[in-house]
Design an enzyme around this catalytic site. Sequence first.
Site, PDB file in Angstrom:
ATOM      1  N   HIS A 436       8.603 -30.507  34.349  1.00  0.00           N
ATOM      2  CA  HIS A 436      10.007 -30.832  34.603  1.00  0.00           C
ATOM      3  C   HIS A 436      10.714 -29.778  35.445  1.00  0.00           C
ATOM      4  O   HIS A 436      10.536 -28.575  35.225  1.00  0.00           O
ATOM      5  CB  HIS A 436      10.753 -30.941  33.259  1.00  0.00           C
ATOM      6  CG  HIS A 436      11.033 -32.348  32.846  1.00  0.00           C
ATOM      7  ND1 HIS A 436      11.476 -32.684  31.580  1.00  0.00           N
ATOM      8  CD2 HIS A 436      10.947 -33.524  33.517  1.00  0.00           C
ATOM      9  CE1 HIS A 436      11.643 -33.979  31.495  1.00  0.00           C
ATOM     10  NE2 HIS A 436      11.338 -34.515  32.649  1.00  0.00           N
ATOM     11  N   GLU A 437      11.557 -30.235  36.364  1.00  0.00           N
ATOM     12  CA  GLU A 437      12.424 -29.356  37.172  1.00  0.00           C
ATOM     13  C   GLU A 437      11.651 -28.249  37.883  1.00  0.00           C
ATOM     14  O   GLU A 437      12.078 -27.096  37.918  1.00  0.00           O
ATOM     15  CB  GLU A 437      13.536 -28.749  36.307  1.00  0.00           C
ATOM     16  CG  GLU A 437      14.493 -29.768  35.728  1.00  0.00           C
ATOM     17  CD  GLU A 437      15.219 -30.580  36.803  1.00  0.00           C
ATOM     18  OE1 GLU A 437      15.356 -30.089  37.926  1.00  0.00           O
ATOM     19  OE2 GLU A 437      15.633 -31.716  36.493  1.00  0.00           O
ATOM     20  N   GLY A 438      10.541 -28.608  38.462  1.00  0.00           N
ATOM     21  CA  GLY A 438       9.731 -27.640  39.189  1.00  0.00           C
ATOM     22  C   GLY A 438       8.584 -27.153  38.329  1.00  0.00           C
ATOM     23  O   GLY A 438       8.794 -26.632  37.233  1.00  0.00           O
ATOM     24  N   HIS A 443       7.687 -22.273  40.425  1.00  0.00           N
ATOM     25  CA  HIS A 443       8.551 -21.175  39.988  1.00  0.00           C
ATOM     26  C   HIS A 443       7.893 -19.814  40.209  1.00  0.00           C
ATOM     27  O   HIS A 443       8.589 -18.820  40.439  1.00  0.00           O
ATOM     28  CB  HIS A 443       8.962 -21.379  38.529  1.00  0.00           C
ATOM     29  CG  HIS A 443       9.968 -22.463  38.363  1.00  0.00           C
ATOM     30  ND1 HIS A 443      11.273 -22.326  38.766  1.00  0.00           N
ATOM     31  CD2 HIS A 443       9.864 -23.741  37.897  1.00  0.00           C
ATOM     32  CE1 HIS A 443      11.937 -23.451  38.529  1.00  0.00           C
ATOM     33  NE2 HIS A 443      11.092 -24.325  38.005  1.00  0.00           N
TER      34      HIS A 443
END
Length: 593
Positions: A436-438, A443
């Site tokens: 999720h979200e990258g 990251h």
Amino acid sequence: MSRFYSKKDLIFQLFENQNVLNLTALPNFSDHSEDTFKLILDAAEQIATNSLYPIFREMDRQEPQLIDGLIRIHPGMKSIIQKFGQDGWVNAIFPYDEGGQQLPWTIHMAAGFIFQAANYSASVFPFLTTGAANLIRTFGSEQLKENYLPKMYSGNWQGTMALTEPDAGSSLSDLSTTAFPTDQPGVFKIRGQKIYISAGDHDACENIIHLMLARISGAPSGTKGISLFVVPKIRLDGKPNDVLTQGIYHKMGYKGAPIAHLMMGSQDDCEGYLVGEENLGLKYMFQMMNEARLGVGMNAVAIATAAFHASLTYAKERPQGRKANEKDLQKPQIPIIEHADVKRMLLVQKCITEGSLALLIYCGILSDKIAQESDKELKLKQETLLDFLTPIAKSYPSEMGVISTSHAVQVLGGAGYTTDFPVEQYFRESRIHPIHEGTTGIHGLDLLGRKVWMEDGLGWKLWLNEIQEGIGEAKRWSELIDLSTSFEKQLTTFIEASGQMFEKRKLGAEILLADASLFLEACGIVSIAWMWVKQAITAQEKLQNGTQETHFYLGKIEAFRYFISYELPKLTGIIQRFYASDFPTLTMEKEWF
């Protein structure tokens, strides 16, 4: 006592360890107090206990279905979403003049932690709407605000974030959904498709409002040509907006919240309304994405926390075996929590969940301060530190949350692998967060490729300074000096090895970033060790001053000891790679697999 989180620990983290009440000195939060913050947390616990937790397992067993072009979700969600709207949760963090409560994001996030621990699937609906509404209120025209925000705040309309496409997952530069100008200013015809859209369609709200990225026809290629649009499922005049639900994804966990595949403009009649200026969509969306990344970290912590408390309860109640030195089989069996290896598995979970929660609350407080900071130099420092911490605070809880919930399953043994107990569901639900979200890899690239170097390395320097200050404070306590000194030595070794890693920048980006995920992992371990230093100091102060909660605070110090003795040494193996000059991840050819 809650079955899915520790209220005592949450109160400790907020009010003792990091003193969230300091935020009430800021103008926007001056009307709040310890009483109002605790009332909000109590209200969250009531909703979580009475509404969310009772259908936690039902939502997993009765997952959404696409029927006649509409996704049907658990029938209990309609009243829950309405209650979130009626009670003001959707717009709680917004200003009074917009109907909000000017609530610090830290407290809102802490309330979200309670909801997520009770029922992750059910918790996502209102907070997706908060994020989407925040984009409209921040960058949208007065007309867009007037048309969409009231019904989003009320819970009647669902908000989403629509980014991902079949051929452009994390690579938004390759986004192909297109917006074609019309003769009406700000109105475009949208054509394309989006996948993996959380709450992208369901029958618990009257309308779905997508905040959607698209490229205006003729716009520059890459991320510079992306714009942001409001794309409703149903237009204001009640007509369908040519947004079709093409499919629904059936997932390994997090099943109660629908994830939709959407088609826009198949009849060339999908309208999108420009938010802000053309070609600035990705910049706008990053406001929501950066908040969402910390939110994902908190989601991961919440699920792992619920699993921890389920396994802790089981370990206290389940009798099996005897102490290793007990030979008398006539003696009764002991609860498994008395076995050293079970304690080890519970300590792993405690260290991961409570350490990660501390880090996310730290980031939340930092974010709330940034929003009201007037000193430009101080604001730059705060922003740069938060930028540096964000990939860590998203990725460590996400990756280690999977490990933590796996340990919860292991504590229960064979029972943990069955649907008779909730830990198998927590394990399945935890796996989405490294995606999720990258993804974690993204990251890692962000941290080592960008965040380390921003403002001439300011974030990196500030982070290390904060950690070194914490260690220095801990060393003033005789009870903590050995552990803090051990941490200090490991930190010195890590800093030296990181210097070697940074030298690889001279060899090119590909070599520097080949082990970016390992660098991110190492920074995560160091950050959680830092959070345990802070917790141990607070606990030692409480014990020194006298308290009736001695077991709680002694548990904090022993968890600190465990992390320094068991988890921190894992740095040694990771940072060996920082010195390496061979790169099998680069030299391995695809044909050799």
